[in-house]
Design a protein around this motif. Structure first.
Motif, PDB file in Angstrom:
ATOM      1  N   THR A 286       0.839  -1.204   0.000  1.00 26.50           N
ATOM      2  CA  THR A 286       0.000   0.000   0.000  1.00 26.50           C
ATOM      3  C   THR A 286       0.876   1.257   0.000  1.00 26.50           C
ATOM      4  O   THR A 286       1.801   1.380   0.794  1.00 26.50           O
ATOM      5  N   HIS A 287       0.558   2.194  -0.896  1.00 22.69           N
ATOM      6  CA  HIS A 287       1.325   3.426  -1.026  1.00 22.69           C
ATOM      7  C   HIS A 287       0.821   4.476  -0.033  1.00 22.69           C
ATOM      8  O   HIS A 287      -0.338   4.459   0.405  1.00 22.69           O
ATOM      9  N   LEU A 288       1.707   5.385   0.301  1.00 25.67           N
ATOM     10  CA  LEU A 288       1.380   6.501   1.194  1.00 25.67           C
ATOM     11  C   LEU A 288       0.091   7.207   0.787  1.00 25.67           C
ATOM     12  O   LEU A 288      -0.761   7.510   1.635  1.00 25.67           O
ATOM     13  N   GLU A 289      -0.075   7.498  -0.486  1.00 21.75           N
ATOM     14  CA  GLU A 289      -1.221   8.293  -0.927  1.00 21.75           C
ATOM     15  C   GLU A 289      -2.550   7.596  -0.654  1.00 21.75           C
ATOM     16  O   GLU A 289      -3.544   8.238  -0.311  1.00 21.75           O
ATOM     17  N   GLU A 290      -2.585   6.265  -0.777  1.00 23.50           N
ATOM     18  CA  GLU A 290      -3.807   5.519  -0.490  1.00 23.50           C
ATOM     19  C   GLU A 290      -4.130   5.561   0.999  1.00 23.50           C
ATOM     20  O   GLU A 290      -5.277   5.788   1.397  1.00 23.50           O
ATOM     21  N   ALA A 291      -3.118   5.345   1.824  1.00 26.44           N
ATOM     22  CA  ALA A 291      -3.332   5.393   3.273  1.00 26.44           C
ATOM     23  C   ALA A 291      -3.753   6.790   3.719  1.00 26.44           C
ATOM     24  O   ALA A 291      -4.626   6.946   4.580  1.00 26.44           O
ATOM     25  N   PHE A 292      -3.163   7.816   3.121  1.00 23.12           N
ATOM     26  CA  PHE A 292      -3.495   9.201   3.469  1.00 23.12           C
ATOM     27  C   PHE A 292      -4.939   9.528   3.097  1.00 23.12           C
ATOM     28  O   PHE A 292      -5.650  10.190   3.861  1.00 23.12           O
ATOM     29  N   GLU A 293      -5.369   9.044   1.953  1.00 24.32           N
ATOM     30  CA  GLU A 293      -6.726   9.334   1.489  1.00 24.32           C
ATOM     31  C   GLU A 293      -7.783   8.678   2.378  1.00 24.32           C
ATOM     32  O   GLU A 293      -8.795   9.303   2.727  1.00 24.32           O
ATOM     33  N   HIS A 294      -7.551   7.422   2.762  1.00 23.03           N
ATOM     34  CA  HIS A 294      -8.577   6.674   3.494  1.00 23.03           C
ATOM     35  C   HIS A 294      -8.447   6.790   5.005  1.00 23.03           C
ATOM     36  O   HIS A 294      -9.346   6.379   5.737  1.00 23.03           O
ATOM     37  N   ARG A 295      -7.314   7.318   5.487  1.00 24.21           N
ATOM     38  CA  ARG A 295      -7.127   7.583   6.915  1.00 24.21           C
ATOM     39  C   ARG A 295      -7.196   6.322   7.782  1.00 24.21           C
ATOM     40  O   ARG A 295      -7.700   6.358   8.906  1.00 24.21           O
ATOM     41  N   HIS A 296      -6.688   5.219   7.261  1.00 27.35           N
ATOM     42  CA  HIS A 296      -6.605   4.021   8.087  1.00 27.35           C
ATOM     43  C   HIS A 296      -5.480   3.132   7.573  1.00 27.35           C
ATOM     44  O   HIS A 296      -4.938   3.347   6.489  1.00 27.35           O
ATOM     45  N   GLY A 297      -5.122   2.142   8.380  1.00 23.65           N
ATOM     46  CA  GLY A 297      -4.044   1.238   8.016  1.00 23.65           C
ATOM     47  C   GLY A 297      -3.376   0.675   9.252  1.00 23.65           C
ATOM     48  O   GLY A 297      -3.942   0.662  10.346  1.00 23.65           O
ATOM     49  N   VAL A 298      -2.147   0.209   9.074  1.00 28.35           N
ATOM     50  CA  VAL A 298      -1.367  -0.362  10.177  1.00 28.35           C
ATOM     51  C   VAL A 298      -0.109   0.480  10.376  1.00 28.35           C
ATOM     52  O   VAL A 298       0.053   1.524   9.754  1.00 28.35           O
ATOM     53  N   CYS A 299       0.776   0.016  11.247  1.00 25.08           N
ATOM     54  CA  CYS A 299       1.943   0.827  11.594  1.00 25.08           C
ATOM     55  C   CYS A 299       2.784   1.193  10.370  1.00 25.08           C
ATOM     56  O   CYS A 299       3.347   2.281  10.309  1.00 25.08           O
ATOM     57  N   GLN A 300       2.865   0.295   9.391  1.00 30.33           N
ATOM     58  CA  GLN A 300       3.613   0.602   8.169  1.00 30.33           C
ATOM     59  C   GLN A 300       3.015   1.818   7.464  1.00 30.33           C
ATOM     60  O   GLN A 300       3.746   2.701   7.000  1.00 30.33           O
ATOM     61  N   ASP A 301       1.698   1.882   7.401  1.00 32.97           N
ATOM     62  CA  ASP A 301       1.019   3.001   6.729  1.00 32.97           C
ATOM     63  C   ASP A 301       1.169   4.294   7.520  1.00 32.97           C
ATOM     64  O   ASP A 301       1.431   5.354   6.947  1.00 32.97           O
ATOM     65  N   PHE A 302       0.988   4.210   8.841  1.00 32.15           N
ATOM     66  CA  PHE A 302       1.170   5.395   9.681  1.00 32.15           C
ATOM     67  C   PHE A 302       2.579   5.958   9.503  1.00 32.15           C
ATOM     68  O   PHE A 302       2.786   7.179   9.450  1.00 32.15           O
ATOM     69  N   THR A 303       3.542   5.035   9.410  1.00 36.95           N
ATOM     70  CA  THR A 303       4.944   5.450   9.263  1.00 36.95           C
ATOM     71  C   THR A 303       5.189   6.120   7.923  1.00 36.95           C
ATOM     72  O   THR A 303       5.820   7.187   7.853  1.00 36.95           O
ATOM     73  N   HIS A 304       4.680   5.531   6.847  1.00 32.69           N
ATOM     74  CA  HIS A 304       4.857   6.125   5.524  1.00 32.69           C
ATOM     75  C   HIS A 304       4.205   7.511   5.449  1.00 32.69           C
ATOM     76  O   HIS A 304       4.760   8.444   4.853  1.00 32.69           O
ATOM     77  N   VAL A 305       3.022   7.648   6.039  1.00 30.24           N
ATOM     78  CA  VAL A 305       2.342   8.941   6.012  1.00 30.24           C
ATOM     79  C   VAL A 305       3.163  10.000   6.745  1.00 30.24           C
ATOM     80  O   VAL A 305       3.359  11.117   6.242  1.00 30.24           O
ATOM     81  N   MET A 306       3.679   9.664   7.922  1.00 28.62           N
ATOM     82  CA  MET A 306       4.454  10.661   8.658  1.00 28.62           C
ATOM     83  C   MET A 306       5.753  10.998   7.937  1.00 28.62           C
ATOM     84  O   MET A 306       6.163  12.169   7.896  1.00 28.62           O
ATOM     85  N   ILE A 307       6.392  10.003   7.345  1.00 30.35           N
ATOM     86  CA  ILE A 307       7.611  10.272   6.588  1.00 30.35           C
ATOM     87  C   ILE A 307       7.316  11.238   5.444  1.00 30.35           C
ATOM     88  O   ILE A 307       8.062  12.197   5.203  1.00 30.35           O
ATOM     89  N   GLY A 308       6.216  10.992   4.735  1.00 30.45           N
ATOM     90  CA  GLY A 308       5.859  11.858   3.617  1.00 30.45           C
ATOM     91  C   GLY A 308       5.563  13.275   4.058  1.00 30.45           C
ATOM     92  O   GLY A 308       5.990  14.245   3.412  1.00 30.45           O
ATOM     93  N   LEU A 309       4.819  13.426   5.150  1.00 29.09           N
ATOM     94  CA  LEU A 309       4.506  14.762   5.664  1.00 29.09           C
ATOM     95  C   LEU A 309       5.779  15.498   6.068  1.00 29.09           C
ATOM     96  O   LEU A 309       5.947  16.682   5.759  1.00 29.09           O
ATOM     97  N   CYS A 310       6.669  14.804   6.754  1.00 28.32           N
ATOM     98  CA  CYS A 310       7.915  15.446   7.191  1.00 28.32           C
ATOM     99  C   CYS A 310       8.792  15.857   6.012  1.00 28.32           C
ATOM    100  O   CYS A 310       9.252  17.001   5.934  1.00 28.32           O
ATOM    101  N   ARG A 311       9.019  14.933   5.091  1.00 32.07           N
ATOM    102  CA  ARG A 311       9.888  15.250   3.955  1.00 32.07           C
ATOM    103  C   ARG A 311       9.346  16.402   3.136  1.00 32.07           C
ATOM    104  O   ARG A 311      10.119  17.205   2.590  1.00 32.07           O
ATOM    105  N   SER A 312       8.017  16.509   3.020  1.00 28.33           N
ATOM    106  CA  SER A 312       7.431  17.539   2.167  1.00 28.33           C
ATOM    107  C   SER A 312       7.724  18.950   2.680  1.00 28.33           C
ATOM    108  O   SER A 312       7.672  19.920   1.913  1.00 28.33           O
TER     109      SER A 312
END
Length: 286
Positions: A168-194
């Protein structure tokens, strides 16, 4: 630094195939190197059927193993046993006030460059950037901005083990607002890097203890780390809404999950395979 607890971990992955397979090739991230707040005391990996295990360091200095099984087999079992001693997480007050100008130092910039770029599961989508800018808009330090992003994910995202999968890609997890620790981690990494904060993916385990109030302790765990120039990499666990302290056992780090997967491989044969994973984390001393 103050000595912390000792832990031992058993991680067993079993593949059972519907019919014999051949030419199995695998890369493992199961043995931790010594990190600033964590010392490896013992580590052992066993493969069945027995084969030669080759070790090397990858681009991120992770201890990595590789093995091949060319002969037919209908079952593959990978068992990792390790013991570590952690130190108490003691964050210097100065680290809480590091400003973004600290990233302008050329040596620092070179050190963190890979963790500011897009990677396989982390993109710089405009909506990601917009959300990151809005979060902690008044933050004057890297730490304060990181805490704002972490708490937002922890409060806005729902932990759902059936909602996503390993690719699952960051953008999918960000759009649907759910997932597991891997998704939470990818979302935070993306927000920080941006917004110019170097962030990397950390994989490992989490000791829950008798309170049983932390999410992700029943399997491999993942959390993002932010680079604070005064002290280095510090974990911000968006899944649980707290810093990665002495309860966290780190195995490998990278740009995203693709760099640190515990077991990654391929084989020739049937697509019908039953996978089972067992993780046991035990505290063995202070």
């Amino acid at each position: 630094m103050t000595p912390g607890p000792k832990y031992q971990v058993l991680h067993r992955t079993t593949f059972e195939y519907a019919s014999p397979v051949t030419d199995s090739t695998n890369v493992l991230h199961l043995e931790p190197r010594t990190f600033p707040f964590q010392k490896t005391l013992q580590s052992f990996i066993e493969i069945k059927p027995a084969t030669r295990l080759r070790g090397f360091r990858d681009l991120f200095d992770n201890i990595t193993h590789h093995f091949e099984l060319p002969s037919p087999h209908d079952r593959l079992q990978i068992t990792s046993r390790l013991r570590v001693q952690n130190l108490k997480l003691e964050l210097p007050e100065a680290a809480r006030f590091d400003g973004f100008e600290a990233y302008e130092d050329p040596d620092t910039r070179e050190r963190v460059w890979p963790f500011l770029q897009e990677s396989r599961y982390v993109s710089s989508h405009p909506m990601i950037w917009k959300q990151a800018v809005d979060l902690g808009a008044d933050a004057t330090s890297i730490f304060e901005k990181g805490m704002a992003i972490m708490h937002w994910i922890h409060s806005e995202f729902r932990y759902d083990t059936g909602a996503t999968h390993v690719s699952t890609h960051l953008e999918e997890a960000f759009e649907h607002r759910h997932g597991v620790c891997q998704d939470f981690t990818h979302v935070m990494i993306g927000l920080c890097r941006s917004v110019g904060i170097p962030a990397r993916y950390a994989s490992g385990y989490l000791y829950n203890g008798p309170r049983d109030d932390l999410i992700g302790a029943q399997a491999s765990h993942a959390w993002p780390e932010i680079y604070l120039p005064t002290i280095g990499w510090v974990g911000f666990d968006a899944t649980n809404g707290n810093l990665a302290d002495e309860r966290y056992i780190k195995i490998a780090v990278g740009r995203d999950y693709d760099d640190v997967a515990p077991v990654k491989g391929s084989y020739h044969g049937t697509g019908h395979c039953r996978l089972s994973v067992t993780v046991e984390v035990e505290k063995v001393g202070d």
